[in-house]
Scaffold this active site. Structure first.
Site, PDB file in Angstrom:
ATOM      1  N   ASP A   8      48.617  36.828  41.399  1.00  0.00           N
ATOM      2  CA  ASP A   8      47.206  36.696  40.978  1.00  0.00           C
ATOM      3  C   ASP A   8      46.954  36.773  39.472  1.00  0.00           C
ATOM      4  OD1 ASP A   8      47.125  36.791  43.720  1.00  0.00           O
ATOM      5  OD2 ASP A   8      45.611  38.353  43.884  1.00  0.00           O
ATOM      6  N   LYS A 106      45.528  32.884  49.239  1.00  0.00           N
ATOM      7  CA  LYS A 106      45.175  33.934  50.194  1.00  0.00           C
ATOM      8  C   LYS A 106      43.705  34.308  50.052  1.00  0.00           C
ATOM      9  CE  LYS A 106      46.772  37.449  46.981  1.00  0.00           C
ATOM     10  NZ  LYS A 106      45.475  38.098  46.701  1.00  0.00           N
ATOM     11  N   CYS A 151      46.608  44.028  45.076  1.00  0.00           N
ATOM     12  CA  CYS A 151      47.413  42.908  45.571  1.00  0.00           C
ATOM     13  C   CYS A 151      48.906  43.089  45.335  1.00  0.00           C
ATOM     14  CB  CYS A 151      46.873  41.598  45.021  1.00  0.00           C
ATOM     15  SG  CYS A 151      45.247  41.246  45.743  1.00  0.00           S
TER      16      CYS A 151
END
Ligand code: VGL
Ligand code: ZN
Length: 207
Positions: A8, A106, A151
């Site tokens: 990310d 995701k 994450c």
């Protein structure tokens, strides 16, 4: 076989982004250097939400940081972030994306969040990343990116449970730290789960 998973590194998680992570930008040169190490595979994840995702405080009419039950699961509410195809969802411009061979998206289902790059938060659906890594014979997985306490943490916990020899590169991660010390707690949990917490210089000099 060894892979690097970059979690990310998207504009919305950088210091001026919608869900800003303090010093989220300072790890980008470190990650670019890590990609020069001879990994057999480099993959990345992107948080990728519909504009009406259930984790957005704006959609629930509540405050950022509140908790709700989202389809039966505890959910922290976040500012709108990483809306699919928005500028905020793009990789940071400073990130060298050339070595990235696969991108896992995701968080596309508005009824469930997905912190991990492997499964949604209810472990109901796989993202397909495990199949890709196993298909390439990957046994060792190095993980870096944002955010240490969400994450990165959940991706690394799943990686341990999926049987990977899991390495979290501490100085190539930064956390949200909604509560002080969340990132340190996450690293402790990861150690307890069997992950190795390492520094980028060790990864770079070992290869
Ligand atoms: C993340 C909160 C919400 C992350 C994503 O990338 O760590 N955190 N969505
Ligand atoms: Zn998100």
């Amino acid at each position: 076989m060894t892979a690097l998973l970059i979690v990310d590194i998207q504009n919305d998680f950088l210091p001026r982004g919608a869900l800003s992570v303090s010093e989220g930008d300072v790890i980008i040169p470190v990650i670019n250097q890590l990609m020069e190490v001879d990994f057999d595979l480099v993959v990345a994840s992107k948080d990728w939400h519909p504009k009406d995702h259930g984790s957005f405080a704006s959609i629930q009419g509540k405050a950022v940081g509140d908790h709700i039950l989202l389809d039966g699961l505890d959910q922290i509410l976040w500012p709108d972030h990483c809306v699919e195809n928005s500028a905020g969802s793009e990789f940071a411009s400073e990130l060298n994306t050339d070595p990235i061979e696969h991108i896992t998206h995701k968080g596309m289902d508005k009824k469930i969040d997905s912190y991990s790059a492997f499964f949604d938060n209810g472990h109901k659906k796989s993202t397909g990343l495990d199949g890709i890594l196993k298909g390439e014979g990957i046994e060792k997985l190095y993980i870096c990116g944002l955010a240490t306490d969400y994450c990165v943490k959940y991706s690394a916990l799943d990686a341990c449970n999926l049987g990977y020899d899991t390495f979290v590169i501490e100085d190539a991660c930064r956390g949200v730290n909604l509560s002080e010390g969340d990132s340190d707690k996450a690293l402790e949990e990861l150690r307890a789960a069997g992950a190795h917490i390492v520094q980028s210089k060790d990864v770079i000099s070992a290869c």
